[in-house]
Each structure stands twice: as C-alpha cells, then as structure tokens.
Design an enzyme around this catalytic site. Structure first.
Site: not given
Ligand SMILES: [Zn+2]
Length: 450
Positions: A340, A348, A392
């Site tokens: 990330r 999104e 992440r």
C-alpha cells in the site's frame, strides 16, 4: 579483599582508558578486540547435496563455487570464503520443476535442430528429384511432338515412347508419395516446435513465480541452486547468494551481481563493490551494541510521530500486478507481497460494495502503464508502521529514483492522504504537490466534483 576490588575498579575505569588514549601499542592491542568486520575471517563452506540429474560432478561444482567466490574476493583482495569439508555453510544443487523444464527445453531444442536438418536435406533431395523428373518429362514430350510432326513414329520407336511415359507416370506417383511424407514430417516438426513453445511458456511462468535461480537461507546456513542454464548463470547465481551470505541486499542495476534476477554477468558492478566495502568496514563492537539498542528503542517509539529524516531502507522488487492506483503486488526476496503506497489515496475501483469512483479507472490504468512488470525499489518510512491492518507493506515506490507516490499526486491521479494524522516524512511535499495539481485542474481535479 576491599583492596582487590579497588584495584580492579581503578585499572578498569581509570588505568585502561588512560593507556588506551596515550599508549599506542595498547590502543592497537585493544582495538583488535573492539573493532571487528564481517570480512575478518573467511566463511567456511562445504558441498552439501548434489542431485545427479544436474550432471555436475562435485569437483566441477566446487570449481564453479570458487569462480563465484573470486568475484567478491578480487574486489578487496581478501579471503572471504574457504572450502572446508566440515564448513558451516553448505552449497546444494536441488532439482525441481524448473530445472526439469529447463532440461526438457534443451532436449527438445536438440531434437528440433536434428529434425530440422534431416527435414531440410530431405526437402532438397525431393526438389532435385522433381527437377530431374520435369526435365525427363519435357524431353519425352518433345520426342512425341517430334514424331507426331513427322507423321508418326516407327513401331519400335512407338513402343519405346509408351514405356517411357509409363515410367514417368510411376515416378510421378513416387514423387507425390514423397511430398505427402514430407508434409507429414513438416507437420510433426511444427508440432514439436509448438511443444517447445509450451514448455518455454510454463518455464517462464515458473520463473516468474520464483525468479531466483538460487536461495540463501541464513538460518540453515544453506545456499541452494535450483536451476542452471549456463555456466555463467550458475556462477552469477552462486556469487549472488554468497553476496547475501555476506549481508548484501538486492540492487536494481541489472549489471550487478546483486540484481534480483539471474543474468550472465560474472563481474561485480561498482554498486556491488561499494556494498562489499560497507559490509567489510571495521565496526566498533560498542557502537554496534548501541545501534542495536537504539533500534530496539526505535521500535518502541515508532508509533509516535517524529520529524525523522533518516533515509529509508530501500529494497528491490518486481511489480507483478497493479491492484489499483495505490496498491500493487510485488515479488520481493522470493515472496509475493501486497504494498500500500504511503501518502496517497486513489479513487476506489475494486470495492464491490461501492460504485467505481470518479477517475478510479484512470488512476489504476496509469499505475498499470507505469509499473507493470517493472523492477522498482521500495522505500520504507520509519514514521509509519511496517504493515497496515490488512498486512500490506507500507512503502514508497521508487522508479529510477523518482517517487512514484508523488508522481500520482502530480498528475492528478491521487489525493494526498495522511492516515490517522500520522505524519509521514514526505507529508509537506505531497500536500504542496496536491495543491498545485488542484490549482492547475489536472486529472481528477478537473473531472470530478469533490
Ligand atoms: Zn537474491
């Protein structure tokens, strides 16, 4: 008794420091205890397991290891690796699917080369026969025309001509048969080429999952080679894993021994040399102890925001999939990781519960265009945790030393994003970049209502 304690106390805290700073032989003597380098003593290695399917004899393998060893030892003219039957570090040749696919490719290529030359010589023979045949038929037809123009051939000559025509027809049949066979052989050859291509494809797929041809396991003190395509590649891979054993990390320069993918390169790059120099630097034991202690302390205070300008740790990785504009999947140290990106948020595209947000597709397409398949560097930020709540990795992506996270903001593909007011080191820079993109109305700043 008290006196002994006093004397020890005095000599340890007063006399020894005094001598250390004033009497140089004593300084030198003590320095050999205080300073150490990872390159002081050679690493002893032995040959572990060799799978016979590699067709490499132990002596030959040892010579390859020595060639790899020399790449490092030639840099600083130091003995850093030594063969010892009882050595701690073991070198192994382990046969896995990749090597078997690699062998299959070699065998198929050999078969194909052979098949191709046979096929080519058969085709040449056939073409010669066809030429001869055509010449013969032409001659025969000319004779017939001649006799026809003369009002017919003698019975003797006529029989000869009929026989000749029969022979020609037979030969024609034979040639047709030959051509059929050649077509079959060509089809067979093409099938084999197809088979080879399929093997090459699955080989590439296997390699993309585990690109390194070898692996260094520090815990087990093992270097394992999984695949060898050529001598140089084997030596490269051996030297690469030895580099890891010395504590050297991956580099993004493809000419480096420490480039994360196998190449034919068997000389060290200037980056390799520099990395070795750093690894071999004399280190003060007390300082190392203090640094370790400090980093423990840092782990504890890591959750507090600080204005920390420490250069981040950089590691090379390969982008294997762009998930969306701010999330990518990479291959790093033989492991798939989802990353990330710190400091940005792109609209999104993947959350099924929400409609695709404005400019989400453009952001994700941009990231794909720039990053797909690329070798990048991941830089961490000590003000942020190593991973987020989804596991992440939190990183900046560096592409040719450019900060990709910021590029996304610059181009109006991402908004600046500070997670839970936990200021990251490039926060002010990213905020300025966002302001500039918004004012210039580029990307999402022109297309989307905020
Ligand atoms: Zn490696």
């Amino acid at each position: 008794m008290k006196k002994i304690i006093y004397i020890s106390f005095f000599s340890f805290f007063v006399l020894m420091p005094f001598l250390y700073f004033t009497y140089s032989p004593f300084t030198a003597f003590l320095n050999t205890y205080i300073y150490f380098s990872s390159c002081d003593a050679p690493l002893n290695y032995r040959i572990g397991f060799i799978d016979s399917r590699f067709n490499i004899a132990q002596d030959e393998f040892l010579q390859d290891i020595k060639d790899g060893e020399a790449i490092w030892e030639n840099i600083n003219a130091k003995n850093m690796f030594d063969y010892d039957a009882q050595g701690e570090l073991s070198f192994n040749l382990k046969y896995d699917n990749r090597q078997s696919l690699n062998t299959q490719i070699g065998e198929l290529e050999g078969k194909l080369d052979n098949g191709k030359s046979i096929l080519e010589s058969n085709i040449e023979d056939y073409e010669n026969l066809v030429d001869q045949f055509n010449q013969r038929r032409k001659n025969s037809n000319e004779k017939i025309s001649y006799w026809n123009s003369q009002g017919g051939a003698s019975p003797e000559e006529f029989d000869k001509l009929v026989k000749e025509q029969q022979e020609i027809r037979l030969e024609e049949q034979k040639l047709n048969e030959m051509s059929g066979n050649l077509n079959l052989s060509t089809t067979h050859y093409n099938t084999q080429v197809g088979e080879l291509n399929a093997t090459v494809d699955s080989f590439k797929k296997e390699l993309s999952l585990r690109p390194e041809e070898g692996l260094y396991d520090g815990k087990e003190q093992e270097i394992t080679i999984y695949i060898t395509s050529s001598k140089n590649e084997l030596i490269h891979t051996l030297a690469h894993e030895m580099g890891h054993a010395l504590g050297i990390k991956h580099m993004s320069n493809s000419k480096s021994i420490m480039f994360p993918f196998s190449t034919q390169e068997i000389t060290a790059s200037s980056e390799d040399e520099e990395a070795l120099r750093i690894v071999c630097q004399k280190q003060n034991k007390f300082k190392v102890f203090a640094v370790n202690l400090y980093s423990r302390f840092q782990d504890i205070v890591q959750s507090f925001p600080t204005d920390n300008s420490r250069a981040g740790v950089k590691e090379a990785a390969k982008v294997i999939k762009v998930i969306d504009g701010d999330t990518v999947m990479v291959l790093m140290n033989n492991k798939e990781e989802v990353v990330r990106l710190i400091g940005i948020d792109t609209p999104e595209v993947l959350d099924e519960r929400k409609p695709v947000q404005c400019f989400g597709k453009q952001a994700s397409d941009k990231a794909k265009e720039v990053l797909n398949g690329k070798i990048i560097e991941l830089e961490d930020d000590s003000t942020q945790s190593n991973r987020d709540e989804y596991g992440r990795l939190l990183r900046y992506i560096l592409l040719n030393n450019l900060n990709f996270n910021k590029l996304m903001i610059d181009g109006g593909f991402a908004r600046e994003y500070t997670f839970k007011n936990n200021f990251y080191k490039h926060q002010s820079e990213f905020t300025k970049a966002e302001k500039k993109a918004r004012e210039s109305k580029i990307g999402l700043w022109s297309k989307c209502s905020k």
